[in-house]
Write a protein that holds these residues in place. Sequence first.
Motif, short mmCIF file in Angstrom:
data_model
loop_
_atom_site.label_atom_id
_atom_site.label_comp_id
_atom_site.label_asym_id
_atom_site.label_seq_id
_atom_site.Cartn_x
_atom_site.Cartn_y
_atom_site.Cartn_z
N LEU A 1 -112.04 15.80 32.99
CA LEU A 1 -110.73 15.34 33.65
C LEU A 1 -109.71 14.35 33.97
O LEU A 1 -108.65 14.91 34.20
CB LEU A 1 -110.98 16.95 35.48
N ASP A 2 -110.24 13.66 35.10
CA ASP A 2 -109.70 12.17 35.36
C ASP A 2 -110.52 11.02 34.96
O ASP A 2 -111.39 11.28 34.25
CB ASP A 2 -109.97 12.28 36.54
N LYS A 3 -109.97 9.98 35.79
CA LYS A 3 -110.81 8.42 35.33
C LYS A 3 -112.28 8.41 35.27
O LYS A 3 -112.72 8.88 36.17
CB LYS A 3 -110.38 7.52 36.55
N VAL A 4 -113.06 7.92 34.52
CA VAL A 4 -114.54 8.41 33.97
C VAL A 4 -114.90 6.99 35.05
O VAL A 4 -115.76 7.52 35.55
CB VAL A 4 -114.64 7.39 33.14
N GLY B 1 -118.19 12.02 24.56
CA GLY B 1 -118.94 13.15 23.95
C GLY B 1 -117.97 13.87 23.92
O GLY B 1 -117.71 14.59 23.17
N ILE B 2 -118.11 14.39 25.58
CA ILE B 2 -117.28 15.41 26.15
C ILE B 2 -116.09 15.41 25.74
O ILE B 2 -115.67 16.47 25.49
CB ILE B 2 -117.37 15.74 27.18
N ARG B 3 -115.10 14.62 25.35
CA ARG B 3 -113.86 14.55 25.35
C ARG B 3 -113.86 14.70 23.52
O ARG B 3 -112.32 15.07 23.15
CB ARG B 3 -113.21 13.28 25.93
N GLN B 4 -114.59 14.88 22.76
CA GLN B 4 -114.84 15.17 21.90
C GLN B 4 -115.21 16.38 21.51
O GLN B 4 -114.13 17.34 20.41
CB GLN B 4 -115.65 13.83 21.03
N SER B 5 -114.89 16.96 22.33
CA SER B 5 -115.98 18.46 22.06
C SER B 5 -114.28 19.57 22.70
O SER B 5 -113.89 19.13 23.17
CB SER B 5 -117.15 18.90 23.10
N ALA B 6 -114.94 20.51 21.50
CA ALA B 6 -113.14 21.53 22.49
C ALA B 6 -112.97 22.09 23.43
O ALA B 6 -112.55 22.89 24.19
CB ALA B 6 -112.54 22.40 20.93
N ASN B 7 -114.44 22.44 23.43
CA ASN B 7 -114.82 23.47 24.19
C ASN B 7 -115.87 22.62 25.31
O ASN B 7 -117.16 22.69 24.78
CB ASN B 7 -115.39 24.44 24.25
N PRO B 8 -115.88 22.68 26.86
CA PRO B 8 -116.80 20.93 27.53
C PRO B 8 -117.94 21.66 27.62
O PRO B 8 -118.74 21.13 27.60
CB PRO B 8 -116.08 21.18 29.19
N PHE B 9 -117.99 22.67 27.87
CA PHE B 9 -118.94 23.82 28.39
C PHE B 9 -119.43 23.94 27.15
O PHE B 9 -121.36 23.96 27.05
CB PHE B 9 -119.28 25.00 28.34
N ASP C 1 -111.26 26.55 28.79
CA ASP C 1 -109.89 26.40 28.16
C ASP C 1 -108.56 25.76 29.33
O ASP C 1 -107.94 24.87 29.56
CB ASP C 1 -109.58 27.67 26.98
N TRP C 2 -109.54 26.95 30.38
CA TRP C 2 -108.89 25.80 32.30
C TRP C 2 -109.12 24.62 32.08
O TRP C 2 -108.35 24.19 32.50
CB TRP C 2 -109.07 27.15 32.80
N LEU C 3 -110.29 24.05 32.08
CA LEU C 3 -110.18 22.58 32.24
C LEU C 3 -109.67 21.74 32.01
O LEU C 3 -108.87 21.09 32.06
CB LEU C 3 -112.25 22.58 32.54
N VAL C 4 -109.53 22.10 30.02
CA VAL C 4 -108.70 21.16 29.28
C VAL C 4 -107.29 21.25 29.78
O VAL C 4 -106.71 20.26 30.00
CB VAL C 4 -108.95 21.88 27.47
N SER C 5 -107.22 22.26 30.17
CA SER C 5 -105.47 22.54 30.87
C SER C 5 -104.87 20.96 31.86
O SER C 5 -103.69 21.07 31.77
CB SER C 5 -104.92 24.01 31.10
N ILE C 6 -105.86 21.39 32.58
CA ILE C 6 -105.87 20.65 34.33
C ILE C 6 -106.33 19.47 33.80
O ILE C 6 -105.68 18.15 34.68
CB ILE C 6 -106.15 20.97 34.84
N ALA C 7 -106.67 18.73 33.15
CA ALA C 7 -107.19 17.74 32.96
C ALA C 7 -105.72 16.40 32.98
O ALA C 7 -104.77 16.75 32.31
CB ALA C 7 -108.27 17.22 31.32
N GLY C 8 -105.62 15.67 33.21
CA GLY C 8 -104.75 14.42 33.75
C GLY C 8 -103.67 14.45 34.71
O GLY C 8 -102.84 13.63 34.88
N THR C 9 -103.96 16.35 35.33
CA THR C 9 -103.38 16.39 36.61
C THR C 9 -103.81 16.19 37.98
O THR C 9 -105.00 15.89 37.77
CB THR C 9 -103.24 18.10 36.37
N PRO C 10 -102.61 16.10 39.06
CA PRO C 10 -103.56 16.04 40.17
C PRO C 10 -104.15 16.95 40.59
O PRO C 10 -105.37 16.54 41.12
CB PRO C 10 -101.90 16.39 41.57
#
Length: 300
Positions: free
Chosen positions: A249-252, A183-191, A3-12
């Motif tokens: 987390l950021d640009k592919v 694929g990893i962006r479609q999963s609710a939990n990256p792990f 959840d923490w990884l998802v929350s910081i995606a797209g941030t500095p």
Amino acid sequence: MGDWLVSIAGTPQGAQLATGLALMSALAHAVFGALQKGRHDPWLMRGSIDGWLVVMSAPVAFFLVPWPNAQTFAILGGALFIHFGYKMTVALAYERAAYTVVYPVIRGTGPLVTVLAASILFGEHFTPLQWLGVACLSGGMLLLALRNLGEETLDPRGLRIGLIWAVLGGMLVAFYTVYDAWGIRQSANPFTFLAWFFFITALDFPVIAWVRIRRFGAPGGIGSLIARGAAGAVIAWISFGGVMVATRLDKVGEAAVLRETSTVFAALIGWFILGEKVGPRRLVLMAMIALGAVIVEMGG
């Protein structure tokens, strides 16, 4: 953690972590490639690595992360097919030509295609300066392969075949990078995606390795093969897992380009560990590759 990884995606903060993960993945992937090209037959080495990946990933997948839904299972089925093709091309390339020749070709043909595909699928756009960095990095890698090729003494026909497989492998690198990022962006939990990815995509090559061992034996020794396979599995988690989290987390495109600095690490491994030659021209090209990555990272 997921959840923490998802929350910081797209941030500095996420961008900084993605950069670190991509560079860590680059170093790990160079070691991973050297293991496949070292003492053992590349088919057996990959089979040993994948066998250990199944063993290590199964407890995580079955007991420590949420189970994937039907859509994620379908995506993982596609990943199995794509990564099987990639692993086949790499094994065939390593079987035919020197590590320092084929590795830069495999990694050098991927970034440009990856960046183009990411711009279409994920709406990512590079600045002109970043495109210059991509050209610098990919050009440096391909020139490095060409330089290494000029000193190769193996059968010319075998080299040509190895290079063909290497180019195909590079195209599949771009394909799987974009596919895995999606694929990893479609999963609710990256792990969840990572654990099941390593379990499912590693089911194929242990079977191939077992068949080859029964037919040809295991040159270099079973004990060494098993030990190196275990090390390779840990490195694979760091390398492939690191870059996939970076793309979440950021640009592919940026993660893919930074990861290809693995070619610099691979050249150093070939020089210091595998005993392959590295001269002033190669050092210049390695600096060109690193400079390209810096331009991409700083030019955004």
